[in-house]
Design an enzyme around this catalytic site. Structure first.
Site, PDB file in Angstrom:
ATOM      1  N   SER A   1       0.854  -1.193   0.000  1.00 55.35           N
ATOM      2  CA  SER A   1       0.000   0.000   0.000  1.00 55.35           C
ATOM      3  C   SER A   1       0.885   1.236   0.000  1.00 55.35           C
ATOM      4  O   SER A   1       2.014   1.198   0.513  1.00 55.35           O
ATOM      5  CB  SER A   1      -0.893   0.018   1.247  1.00 55.35           C
TER       6      SER A   1
ATOM      7  N   TYR B   1      -1.220  -0.356  10.426  1.00 56.13           N
ATOM      8  CA  TYR B   1      -1.422  -0.743   9.038  1.00 56.13           C
ATOM      9  C   TYR B   1      -0.242  -0.295   8.178  1.00 56.13           C
ATOM     10  O   TYR B   1       0.294  -1.067   7.379  1.00 56.13           O
ATOM     11  CB  TYR B   1      -2.721  -0.137   8.515  1.00 56.13           C
TER      12      TYR B   1
END
Length: 256
Positions: free
Chosen positions: A148, A161
């Site tokens: 990501s 995350y």
């Protein structure tokens, strides 16, 4: 694409979203796919769609947070397909109960960090560990890890995350460096805001507008955008790409 016909690929997290789109694209290109997911009904539905025109897609229940379950997924792929040529790590815990409680460090929830790293990073490492011996036995192949832009861009919230995705980038480079000379390619994909079914439910209009404003492209991403790049990296057309993390984000993140 060249060289996907007959390839045996495990999609670890293939019930919905990017994973499901990748299953359908890979089968369309002639690969045989094992569709692993904790969402068994979703995996079964994806496999059924993908195999409607005669392709091979086998649904398997598995939990990316459990080492025994991960090993069982790879073992099932070997027994069903006769071996493994590729692994697509795409699963993650993005539930409100986990990602929704990933706030800044002063509001840190240790359980959220442990769950996030356990699934998004350690789970990927365990899946690769289980698959690599079989990929080597097949004479080489490819691993694709889902990263990501959060892994390098910085954010006011969701540090667990972000840390997990930065770890995925490091894991990707380790695999490519350690086994590249033995024929294993390992690359990462870093999607922007991709509007799969989960994102359509979760993203409000303001978030979508901000994402479009930040991108260089005039639209948000589609799951098929990322699935196409995954298929390319598994194919023979991607044979000379190794150790890279590709931004598939409509130009939201520009890196030198």
């Amino acid at each position: 694409m060249r060289g996907l016909k007959g390839k045996r690929i495990v999609v670890a997290g293939g019930a919905t979203g990017i994973g499901a789109a990748a299953v359908e694209r890979l089968v369309e290109e002639g690969a045989s796919v094992v569709v692993g997911d904790i969402n068994v009904a979703g995996a079964e539905a994806t496999a059924k769609r993908a195999s409607e025109d005669g392709g091979v897609a086998v649904p398997v229940a598995f939990d990316l947070s459990d080492e025994g379950s991960i090993q069982a997924l790879i073992d099932r792929a070997v027994s069903e397909l006769g071996g493994v040529d590729g692994l697509f790590n795409v699963g993650a815990d993005v539930s409100d109960a986990n990602l929704g409680r990933d706030l800044d460090l002063l509001e840190m929830d240790l359980g959220v960090w442990e769950r996030t790293l356990g699934v998004n990073l350690v789970g990927y490492a365990l899946a690769a560990k289980a698959a690599i011996p079989h990929i080597l036995a097949a004479g080489g192949g490819a691993i694709v890890n889902t990263s990501s832009g959060a892994g390098w861009s910085g954010a006011r919230v969701r540090p667990a995350y972000s840390a997990s995705k930065a770890g995925v980038n490091a894991l990707t480079r380790h695999i490519a460096t350690r086994w590249g000379k033995e024929g294993i390619r390992c690359n990462g994909l870093a999607p922007g805001l991709v509007m799969g079914e989960t994102q359509i439910r979760q993203a409000d209009k303001e978030m979508q507008a901000q994402a479009i404003a930040a991108a260089l492209s005039p639209r948000l991403g589609r799951t098929s955008d990322v699935a196409g790049m995954a298929a390319f990296l598994f194919s023979d057309d991607g044979e000379w790409i190794n150790g890279q993390v590709w931004s598939v984000c409509g130009g939201m993140h520009l890196r030198g």
